[in-house]
Scaffold this motif. Structure first.
Motif, PDB file in Angstrom:
ATOM      1  N   PHE A  17       0.832  -1.193   0.000  1.00  8.88           N
ATOM      2  CA  PHE A  17       0.000   0.000   0.000  1.00  8.88           C
ATOM      3  C   PHE A  17       0.871   1.249   0.000  1.00  8.88           C
ATOM      4  CE2 PHE A  17      -3.149  -2.873   2.139  1.00  8.88           C
ATOM      5  CZ  PHE A  17      -4.155  -2.745   1.203  1.00  8.88           C
ATOM      6  N   GLU A  89      -0.899  -5.663   1.472  1.00  9.27           N
ATOM      7  CA  GLU A  89      -2.269  -6.131   1.342  1.00  9.27           C
ATOM      8  C   GLU A  89      -2.467  -7.429   2.123  1.00  9.27           C
ATOM      9  OE1 GLU A  89      -3.907  -6.499  -2.503  1.00  9.27           O
ATOM     10  OE2 GLU A  89      -3.454  -4.460  -3.118  1.00  9.27           O
ATOM     11  N   ILE A 104      -8.337  -8.116  -1.187  1.00 17.32           N
ATOM     12  CA  ILE A 104      -8.882  -7.143  -2.134  1.00 17.32           C
ATOM     13  C   ILE A 104      -9.276  -7.827  -3.436  1.00 17.32           C
ATOM     14  CG2 ILE A 104      -8.260  -5.156  -3.565  1.00 17.32           C
ATOM     15  CD1 ILE A 104      -6.689  -4.048  -1.249  1.00 17.32           C
ATOM     16  N   HIS A 677      -6.030   1.908   4.706  1.00 16.28           N
ATOM     17  CA  HIS A 677      -5.426   1.591   3.409  1.00 16.28           C
ATOM     18  C   HIS A 677      -6.492   1.347   2.334  1.00 16.28           C
ATOM     19  CE1 HIS A 677      -1.739   1.354   5.670  1.00 16.28           C
ATOM     20  NE2 HIS A 677      -2.192   0.348   6.385  1.00 16.28           N
ATOM     21  N   GLN A 679      -7.674   2.574  -0.920  1.00 17.03           N
ATOM     22  CA  GLN A 679      -7.122   3.380  -2.005  1.00 17.03           C
ATOM     23  C   GLN A 679      -7.941   3.225  -3.277  1.00 17.03           C
ATOM     24  OE1 GLN A 679      -2.494   2.749  -0.395  1.00 17.03           O
ATOM     25  NE2 GLN A 679      -3.004   2.351  -2.532  1.00 17.03           N
ATOM     26  N   ARG A 685      -8.864  -2.131  -6.185  1.00 18.28           N
ATOM     27  CA  ARG A 685      -8.861  -1.485  -4.873  1.00 18.28           C
ATOM     28  C   ARG A 685     -10.046  -0.541  -4.715  1.00 18.28           C
ATOM     29  NH1 ARG A 685      -2.364  -0.119  -4.052  1.00 18.28           N
ATOM     30  NH2 ARG A 685      -1.773  -2.200  -3.275  1.00 18.28           N
ATOM     31  N   HIS A 688     -12.998  -2.695  -3.777  1.00 21.69           N
ATOM     32  CA  HIS A 688     -12.938  -3.148  -2.385  1.00 21.69           C
ATOM     33  C   HIS A 688     -13.179  -1.993  -1.419  1.00 21.69           C
ATOM     34  CE1 HIS A 688     -10.899  -4.385   1.392  1.00 21.69           C
ATOM     35  NE2 HIS A 688     -11.457  -5.544   1.111  1.00 21.69           N
ATOM     36  N   THR A 689     -12.603  -0.820  -1.718  1.00 24.77           N
ATOM     37  CA  THR A 689     -12.818   0.349  -0.862  1.00 24.77           C
ATOM     38  C   THR A 689     -14.291   0.715  -0.806  1.00 24.77           C
ATOM     39  OG1 THR A 689     -10.602   1.220  -1.286  1.00 24.77           O
ATOM     40  CG2 THR A 689     -12.280   2.794  -0.579  1.00 24.77           C
TER      41      THR A 689
END
Length: 891
Positions: A17, A89, A104, A677, A679, A685, A688-689
């Motif tokens: 990250f 990760e 992720i 983390h 991002q 990502r 997943h975020t």
């Protein structure tokens, strides 16, 4: 996980990250701590405070250090660490094939994980799904569309879809294909994910200098976060975010009934990208349309790209997404505002410099902008930070001048004078009053960058001026505010008081009317009524000279009700200038002066006899010869607008407040993403975020920060967590604890699976923290009652009859005298300081006069946390100052 294992989904090994940004809480003012440099922190129980080496040296051993969470410690208790962490990760292992995948990559939500749950990787899940061994869940994961709708989000989403449908039609015509073959932007969802009532505090220097001039100490505001989601590959992704501030009718001037578009940010994942600008522009235009309907009169925008290394809302953007140049971003905003103007949402586009600094500020809606109290004051804007610096400079200069030349008059007093100007109705007044030194320097600083500060006037200048003057605008209607139909803002009418009551009342109240008299003196009294040449005049195209178009077409035949003999030239009494409206009056006077140049100075006479009747008759005939078919559409449009007598809304927000802690501010969400983390630099990502953010929005009581295992990088959401008492952010899960401390796995990877043998660990029940948060709703009511008791006991003289008041006073005394800090186990101090911290968030008492103990100290620490946001605002303000003052870009 063995060293060398790869993810079966992405075929990659370690994915690092972006390192977490650390900011100093010391005297340097939230400066970022450089990578690979040493810093000091409060230890494992409070890792939210850090000090750089220089600020650590300034701390005094005999003075207690109050942390952001209310805890207190001494200088020798701080731990020295190195800012060299490289977060990786997290992984998760499949219970069927024993393969490892990145969390992720697998869209794994460790916060939903239970201690007895098993995990299937996507490949094994598809295999078992095909043979019927597993079934799809009865209740799928909640998506963005399942978030609660509100009136604002529904209005913006509806307008966005309408704008995209128009773009699809244009695309169809460009490509020459059917609508079915045109690629569309599907799966879009608009939601307001934060709607909070806050108070924006005026900064210290501004308040000290101008508090006696009417500068308020704070501005109540609604802070909102509006987000645009799009389903990409079946997964929601946040692609656009916008923070706005709304100052309603109850807010003090000059912020009253204004909105400020504070921050915009996006991640370049919108599909298809050809509609990206269309969609983002539509979000802004529809927002402006919505707040206009609610009664706001002006929107403000500061066009300023982020400085390198800073993010606005989303943490870590894609590498291919470049920061726009200053002129590109400004043009992007102007294009959006022009679209809004073409649709009637915006009436006028100006710059803040032209509004408040041009001609000594005489063109502003506040009247005469002579000092900064006339300027709208928005948190995060260019003005607050620049005003603080200018006021500090002026104060230093004035102090030096007063010491050396006490007998000389100050510059401020010499600027208060003005020249005399008189008219027939007003024998004299002071005009051209100069702006004060701070205002002059601010205007000079903004000169080269004035195009970056945009004002979008949603309603008429007359309405905005009435709001600024504090008049009752509850009787104003949409018809009054329409520039095409309003009689409040147009020339004409024999009794201006009937058409514009506010102007008449102002005159009767003794206000200056010299400006009106001067405009009357400059009007050509001999000019005939202009002929209406086409229907566009009635639609608002060139309507400067129209008095009341309906009076010209008031019979069923469509012919003018006036004959040639009735069409008398305008007399002095038939004209009333437009008070504080748009610049139509200036254009009218300019046209008169231009006509005088052609006719000669002798053509202007006091009477109407000098006008040739042939000219009047010719204009009348050109009007009467027009067929009704040519003007019928224009009359219909005018009648529709004229029938809109609904009152202008009072800015009341019908949407209920939504207090989502992680979206409380732009900086709060950015810190949330940085700490976890989360991002946006890769699509995987970003998916997943967004999944984790949606989980938090749907489960507001779920824990927001979950520690990771320092060996296997899994989130420790269940079982026992082993926390190192010597390190700040080092934890081990149940599976890794024994092999790591016994060095059993050292041969796999000594850097990951070993730890200092002299460090001690504390066992913590990971699921106990979740149980505590589940009871937060019950505790909130008790906290509110205790806060009321705190405020009462702090100001009570002891004569009240409340039984709990003396007990609370004893607790205050205990906090003052207790030698056992909360960190060392005093539960009484810990609870009281927690309540005091909650109180301090809403306390607005200045100058250290709050009667509650430790409130001022806690607020000072909170102020340092806000400095992180102000540091970023100052960095982008300084970047623009450097860019324009060095002459790299000229006006």
């Amino acid at each position: 996980m063995e060293n060398g294992d790869i993810c079966t989904l992405c075929n990659d090994q370690r994915r690092l990250f972006e390192p977490t940004a650390l900011y100093c809480n010391g005297a340097c003012g939230m400066q970022k701590i450089r990578r690979n440099s040493y810093y000091y922190t409060a230890g494992p129980k409070s890792n939210s405070n850090q000090w750089c080496v220089n600020c650590y040296g300034l701390l005094k051993e005999d003075e207690p250090i109050l942390l952001d969470d209310g805890a207190e410690l001494r200088k020798h208790e701080l731990q020295k660490l190195k800012n060299d962490a490289n977060p990786e990760e997290a992984w998760v292992q499949c219970d069927t094939c024993d393969s490892w995948v990145h969390q992720i990559c697998a869209l794994f939500n460790g916060r939903k994980n239970k201690s007895s749950a098993s995990y299937l990787c996507p490949k094994c899940h598809l295999k078992k799904l095909g043979v019927g061994e597993v079934k799809l869940p009865d209740q799928p994961m909640k998506a963005a569309k399942d978030l609660p709708h509100c009136k604002m989000s529904m209005a913006i989403e509806k307008g966005l879809q309408k704008r995209l449908n128009t773009a699809y039609e244009q695309r169809t015509q460009e490509l020459g294909v059917s609508m079915q073959l045109v690629e569309k932007a599907d799966g879009l969802t608009v939601r307001v994910i934060s709607n909070m009532e806050k108070k924006h505090i005026v900064r210290d220097e501004m308040y000290k200098r101008y508090s006696k001039s009417g500068c308020p100490s704070e501005f109540p505001v609604r802070s909102k976060c509006i987000a645009l989601f799009q389903k990409i590959h079946g997964v929601d992704v946040i692609i656009f975010g916008m923070y706005v501030f709304e100052y309603d009718q109850d807010c003090p001037a000059p912020n009253r009934r204004r909105v400020y578009i504070s921050y915009l940010d996006s991640a370049q994942y919108f599909q298809p990208k050809c509609y990206r600008t269309v969609a983002y522009h539509a979000m802004l235009v529809e927002y402006l349309r919505y707040v206009k309907d609610r009664g706001f009169h002006t929107a403000h925008i500061w066009s300023c790209p982020p400085t390198p290394g800073d993010d606005y809302i989303f943490h870590c953007h894609p590498s291919r997404q470049l920061i726009p140049r200053d002129d590109m971003l400004r043009d992007w905003y102007h294009e959006m505002l022009e679209k809004a103007k073409s649709e009637g949402v915006v009436q006028e586009i100006r710059t803040l410099h032209d509004e408040y600094f041009k001609n000594n500020g005489t063109e502003s809606t506040t009247g005469k902008a002579t000092d900064p109290t006339c300027l709208p004051y928005f948190e995060g804007d260019y003005m607050p930070g620049e005003l603080e610096n200018i006021i500090k400079e002026v104060n230093l200069e004035e102090e030096a001048k007063n010491k050396g030349r006490d007998d000389m008059p100050s510059l401020a007093s010499s600027n208060k004078g003005g020249s005399k100007k008189g008219t027939r109705s007003n024998p004299g007044e002071l005009v051209n009053v100069a702006q004060d030194k701070v205002m002059l320097r601010l205007g000079l600083a903004m000169t080269n960058m004035k195009d970056n500060f945009m004002i979008a006037r949603l309603r008429s200048r007359a309405f905005a001026s009435a709001v600024e003057r504090g008049e009752d605008v509850s009787k104003w209607t949409e018809q009054d505010d329409d520039p095409a139909t309003s009689k409040r803002m147009r020339f004409g009418g024999k009794n201006s008081g009937m058409l514009f009551p506010t102007m008449q009342s102002a005159t009767e109240a003794g206000h200056d009317s010299s400006a009106l008299e001067d405009q009357k003196d400059n009007i050509d009294h001999t000019r005939p009524l202009p002929a209406i040449t086409n229907g566009s005049d009635l639609a608002g195209g060139n309507d400067e000279d129209i008095d009341d178009p309906m009076s010209t077409f008031n019979d069923e035949s469509g012919r003018s009700s006036k004959t040639d003999d009735d069409l008398d030239p305008i007399s002095m009494h038939d004209l009333e200038p437009e008070p504080l409206g748009d610049h139509d009056g200036e254009e009218e006077l300019a046209a008169v002066k231009q006509e005088d140049k052609h006719t000669g100075p002798g053509a202007r006479t006091e009477g109407a006899d000098s006008i040739p009747k042939e000219a009047v008759k010719q204009k009348s005939e050109s009007t009467s010869k027009r067929g009704f078919d040519d003007i019928e559409p224009a009359i219909a449009r005018f009648a529709a607008a004229n029938s809109n007598s609904a009152p202008i809304a009072d800015t009341a927000d019908e949407d209920e407040p939504q207090e989502i802690e992680m979206f409380e501010s732009r900086q709060q969400f950015l810190n949330y993403c940085q700490t976890n983390h989360f991002q946006f630099d890769e699509l995987r990502r970003a998916k997943h975020t967004t999944m984790m953010v949606l989980f938090q929005l749907h489960n507001p009581n779920a824990p927001k920060f979950i520690p990771q295992c320092g060996a296997c990088y899994r989130e420790i959401s269940h079982g026992t967590r082993y926390h190192c008492n010597n390190c700040t952010n080092y934890d081990l899960c149940e599976d890794c604890y024994e092999p790591v401390i016994t060095r059993k796995w050292a041969d796999r990877d000594a850097t990951k699976y070993t730890h200092a043998s002299n460090h001690t660990f504390a066992s913590i029940d990971a699921e106990a923290d979740v149980d505590v948060q589940k009871n937060s709703e019950e505790r909130s009511r008790a906290i509110k009652a205790h806060l009321e008791l705190l405020a009462h006991a702090a100001s009570c003289d002891g004569s009240c009859s409340l039984n709990n008041c003396p007990r609370m006073k004893k607790l205050f005394e205990h906090v003052r005298t207790c030698k056992v800090t909360p960190k060392k186990g005093c539960k009484i101090c810990s609870r009281i300081l927690t309540l005091l911290t909650v109180h301090a968030r809403m306390c607005s008492v200045r100058n250290g006069n709050c009667p509650l103990p430790y409130c001022d100290r806690i607020r000072e620490k909170m102020h340092r946390r806000r400095q992180q946001q102000q540091q970023m605002d100052d960095r982008r303000r300084q970047a623009q100052n450097h860019l324009y003052r060095d002459g790299s870009q000229q006006e």
